[in-house]
Design a protein around this motif. Structure first.
Motif, PDB file in Angstrom:
ATOM      1  N   ALA A   1       0.846  -1.188   0.000  1.00  0.00           N
ATOM      2  CA  ALA A   1       0.000   0.000   0.000  1.00  0.00           C
ATOM      3  C   ALA A   1       0.885   1.243   0.000  1.00  0.00           C
ATOM      4  N   THR A   2       0.382   2.327  -0.501  1.00  0.00           N
ATOM      5  CA  THR A   2       1.068   3.614  -0.393  1.00  0.00           C
ATOM      6  C   THR A   2       0.267   4.479   0.570  1.00  0.00           C
ATOM      7  N   CYS A   3       0.671   5.750   0.698  1.00  0.00           N
ATOM      8  CA  CYS A   3      -0.050   6.651   1.601  1.00  0.00           C
ATOM      9  C   CYS A   3      -1.526   6.725   1.221  1.00  0.00           C
ATOM     10  N   THR A   4      -1.800   6.740  -0.109  1.00  0.00           N
ATOM     11  CA  THR A   4      -3.165   7.019  -0.552  1.00  0.00           C
ATOM     12  C   THR A   4      -3.824   5.842  -1.250  1.00  0.00           C
ATOM     13  N   GLU A   5      -3.064   4.812  -1.646  1.00  0.00           N
ATOM     14  CA  GLU A   5      -3.640   3.744  -2.457  1.00  0.00           C
ATOM     15  C   GLU A   5      -3.512   2.414  -1.729  1.00  0.00           C
ATOM     16  N   ASP A   6      -4.636   1.626  -1.788  1.00  0.00           N
ATOM     17  CA  ASP A   6      -4.590   0.307  -1.183  1.00  0.00           C
ATOM     18  C   ASP A   6      -3.649  -0.604  -1.967  1.00  0.00           C
ATOM     19  N   GLY A   7      -3.062  -1.533  -1.307  1.00  0.00           N
ATOM     20  CA  GLY A   7      -2.304  -2.591  -1.974  1.00  0.00           C
ATOM     21  C   GLY A   7      -3.016  -3.908  -1.727  1.00  0.00           C
ATOM     22  N   PHE A   8      -2.350  -5.007  -2.049  1.00  0.00           N
ATOM     23  CA  PHE A   8      -2.949  -6.306  -1.719  1.00  0.00           C
ATOM     24  C   PHE A   8      -1.845  -7.292  -1.366  1.00  0.00           C
ATOM     25  N   GLU A   9      -2.292  -8.331  -0.677  1.00  0.00           N
ATOM     26  CA  GLU A   9      -1.345  -9.370  -0.299  1.00  0.00           C
ATOM     27  C   GLU A   9      -1.094 -10.279  -1.494  1.00  0.00           C
TER      28      GLU A   9
END
Ligand SMILES: [Zn+2]
Ligand SMILES: [Zn+2]
Ligand SMILES: [Zn+2]
Length: 693
Positions: free
Chosen positions: A460-468
């Motif tokens: 993830a970044t400050c503003t965007e979700d990431g995923f496993e």
């Protein structure tokens, strides 16, 4: 006109004229006539042989074949080669001259017929050109044939033109095949192509007319353009037998027209024959296979593949996919797979049989209702279903044809996949029939299993979700959170955006009363800058709103035995407290009364204060007023001075003189003078304030 063809004579004439005008006046396939006739070029001897079955006459040139025509047509006993055997030993080109049929002459008189055995030996005869339009006699390679056998004859691209009168007939191989007394007719393994044009009745691709003959394993690809009784194989049959014969050419005619036979009459038998060409007719009794079928004819396991079209508009066309009329005959396991059309608005074609009065028997037949969605099996003004004729889909008709006509399906060598196996589900494959696409020998195809691919984690970044990280099947798209496919997931497991990690606000621009300010802070991770406005500065209330009315900057002398009165202009109801030197004064140390707000600091309290200047504030709920007062020590018995209105003095000064007016009982001139010196300006202020009240 036989076979129940009972329309008016005049109508027949009209149609004949119409047909000859529209169709016959400009022969479509007309060829340039060659010079001369072959009988003028006949050889004197055959190539060899003695005419027996073991040693047949050998024909290896066109001239030798012409000799056969001359001999047969001579009609001279012992010269006509009756019951003798012939064999073709070479391909022949007959294009040099017009061919005179072997077995020549009118059916009623001067009749000569071939009555022998001819083995074409699978040699090919080309360039056959026959034109008997002038004589009106039977036309074909053989004009009249009364016995015994024609076999293995191949005629390619023939042109037979006729205008047959009476019972004369036209066909590429034989015009008229009428079995002679005590004889038999057998035609087998012949293959002919070309065109037959006949302005009159009795036209067939192979044979114009037949009685009692047997035809087997022949292939006919002839365009037949005739009048009545026209058929792709035979114009009219009487008691013949037809087995395994195929017709490919189109047929155009007037009445009793069929893709295979114009008329089949009297105990004829047809087995496993098929017609592929299109049938077009301008009169009635028209069928994809046979125009008119009458009197105990048996047709079985046969097919009309071609389309059928009737252009009749003003009477009943009796047009059907397989037969025009079935009169007292039996049609079994036969099928029509073409499209049937009719110009009549009154009478519907039949999907299988046209004539609604057909009283024959139908067993296990079918027609293609997919190509003919509006048709029923039997035509007429009220078309009807028919027992023994299935209304079938195209595929079903083709499947019926495989089973009944071909006798078996034509299986592909390899299996076709009918249903693809998926990762989890099994599929199916089978052998398909090349012709009708039915399937056989269906086998299961095992499931393929998943093909997992690792999809790496996306932070993830400050503003965007990431995923496993997860595993995804590249075929079906199923996802798992683990490589062992234990935990199925519908979507990747989300790693939430972290949000910014801001440092402290930094002032970019200070706010003023007139302009907004600006401040910013920066994300330590992604360097994102957040910028914010700072509101304009609002002046704090109370400072200017309230003021001291009496007692401002006054002095209080110790041991004066009275308090110090200071009055402010705030509303008494809003009074909160009093501060001296910034400290809230206990209420016991002063009194407060209305008018607007009058504070009287008590003497005891004042005595506790040090000599000198002190700040003083009256605080209301919405503001304050401040001033100072001075505590004077009484060591020198100084006269007190207060800010009290009743005990103050008024000093006025004009331009030239100072006038001092005594207003109290305890005034002292010396003090006035001192005050005048040290506090002149302040006193003026006091005076002004007093005047305002
Ligand atoms: Zn099949
Ligand atoms: Zn999968
Ligand atoms: Zn950030």
């Amino acid at each position: 006109m036989r076979n129940g063809h009972s329309k008016s004579f005049i109508l027949g004439i009209i149609i004949s004229i119409f047909f000859s005008m529209t169709c016959m006046s400009i022969p479509v396939f007309a060829k340039d006539a060659p010079n001369g006739i072959w009988t003028d070029y006949a050889a004197t001897d055959f190539a060899g042989g003695s005419g027996t079955a073991e040693d047949p006459w050998q024909i290896e040139t066109a001239e030798q074949l012409a000799k056969l025509a001359v001999d047969v047509n001579s009609g001279i006993v012992d010269k006509t080669h009756a019951k003798e055997y012939f064999v073709l030993t070479a391909d022949l080109d007959l294009s040099a001259h017009r061919w005179i049929p072997i077995g020549y002459g009118d059916s009623n008189d001067s009749f000569h017929a071939f009555s022998s055995y001819f083995n074409g030996n699978n040699k090919t005869i080309t360039g056959l050109y026959v034109d008997e339009t002038q004589e009106g006699v039977s036309a074909g390679l053989f004009g009249n044939f009364s016995g015994y056998e024609l076999k293995n004859i191949i005629i390619s691209d023939a042109y037979v033109k006729a205008s047959c009168k009476d019972r004369n007939a036209a066909g590429v191989l034989i015009g008229n095949a009428s079995q002679g007394y005590g004889m038999s007719i057998s035609v087998s393994d012949c293959k002919v192509s070309g065109t037959v044009e006949n302005t009159k009745a009795l036209s067939g691709g192979l044979v114009g007319y037949n009685s009692y003959g047997t035809y087997k394993d022949c292939v006919v690809d002839v365009e037949v353009i005739g009048g009545g009784k026209s058929g792709g194989f035979i114009g009219e049959d009487f008691n013949g037998i037809y087995q395994n014969c195929i017709v490919k050419g189109n047929v155009r005619g007037s009445w009793s027209v069929g893709g295979f036979a114009g008329v089949l009459f009297f105990e004829s038998g047809v087995d496993k024959c098929a017609s592929y060409g299109k049938v077009t007719a301008s009169d009635w009794n028209v069928g994809g296979f046979a125009g008119y079928v009458e009197s105990d004819v048996e047709i079985k396991n046969s097919v009309a593949f071609g389309d059928v079209e009737s252009i009749v508009t003003d009477f009943e066309p009796k047009v059907g996919g397989f037969a025009g009329t079935n009169d007292g005959s039996t049609i079994t396991k036969s099928h029509s797979s073409g499209k049937i059309t009719s110009s009549s608005k009154t009478y519907s074609p039949g999907g299988f049989v046209g004539n609604p009065n057909s009283n024959g028997i139908f067993i296990d037949n079918s027609f293609d209702v997919e190509k003919n969605p509006n048709l029923k099996a039997m035509g007429g003004s009220d078309s009807t279903d028919l027992t023994g004729v299935q209304t079938s889909t195209t595929k079903d008709v083709l499947s019926n044809i495989c089973e009944d006509y071909y006798g078996e399906h034509d299986w592909n060598d390899t299996m076709s996949v009918d249903k693809e196996a998926t990762c989890k589900e099994s599929g199916e494959k089978s052998f398909h029939c090349r012709r009708c696409d039915v399937t056989s020998g269906t086998q299961i195809i095992d499931p393929k299993g998943h093909h997992l691919q690792l999809v790496e984690e996306k932070p993830a970044t400050c503003t965007e979700d990431g995923f496993e990280e997860y595993w995804k099947c590249e075929d079906c798209g199923l996802m798992y959170s683990d490589s062992n496919m234990i935990n199925s997931i519908s979507e990747p497991i989300v790693i939430k955006a972290t949000g910014h990690k801001f440092g402290n606000w930094q002032i970019v621009r200070e706010a003023t009363e007139k302009q907004e300010g600006e401040q910013k802070r920066v994300c330590e991770v992604c360097k994102y800058e957040e910028i914010e406005k700072i509101s304009k500065v609002v002046p704090s209330p109370g400072q200017e709103e309230y003021k001291i009315l009496d007692g401002a900057d006054s002095s209080w002398t110790q041991d004066a035995h009275k308090g110090l009165v200071i009055r402010g202009n705030g509303e008494f109801s809003k009074f909160k407290f009093v501060k001296v030197d910034g400290i809230i004064v206990d209420i016991k140390n002063y009194t407060v009364s209305e008018g607007s707000t009058v504070v009287t600091l008590k003497e005891d309290y004042l005595n506790t204060l040090a000599a000198g200047k002190h700040t003083f504030e009256i605080v209301w709920t919405d503001g304050l007023a401040s001033t100072t007062f001075t505590v004077v020590k009484d060591n020198n018995n100084l006269v007190q001075v207060t800010g009290n209105k009743n005990e103050s003095i008024t000093v006025k000064q004009d331009n030239k003189n100072s006038i001092i007016t005594k207003t109290g009982d305890t005034t002292n001139y010396v003090l006035y003078s001192i005050l005048l010196m040290i506090s002149f300006v302040g006193l003026v202020v006091i005076v002004k304030k007093i005047e305002m009240i």
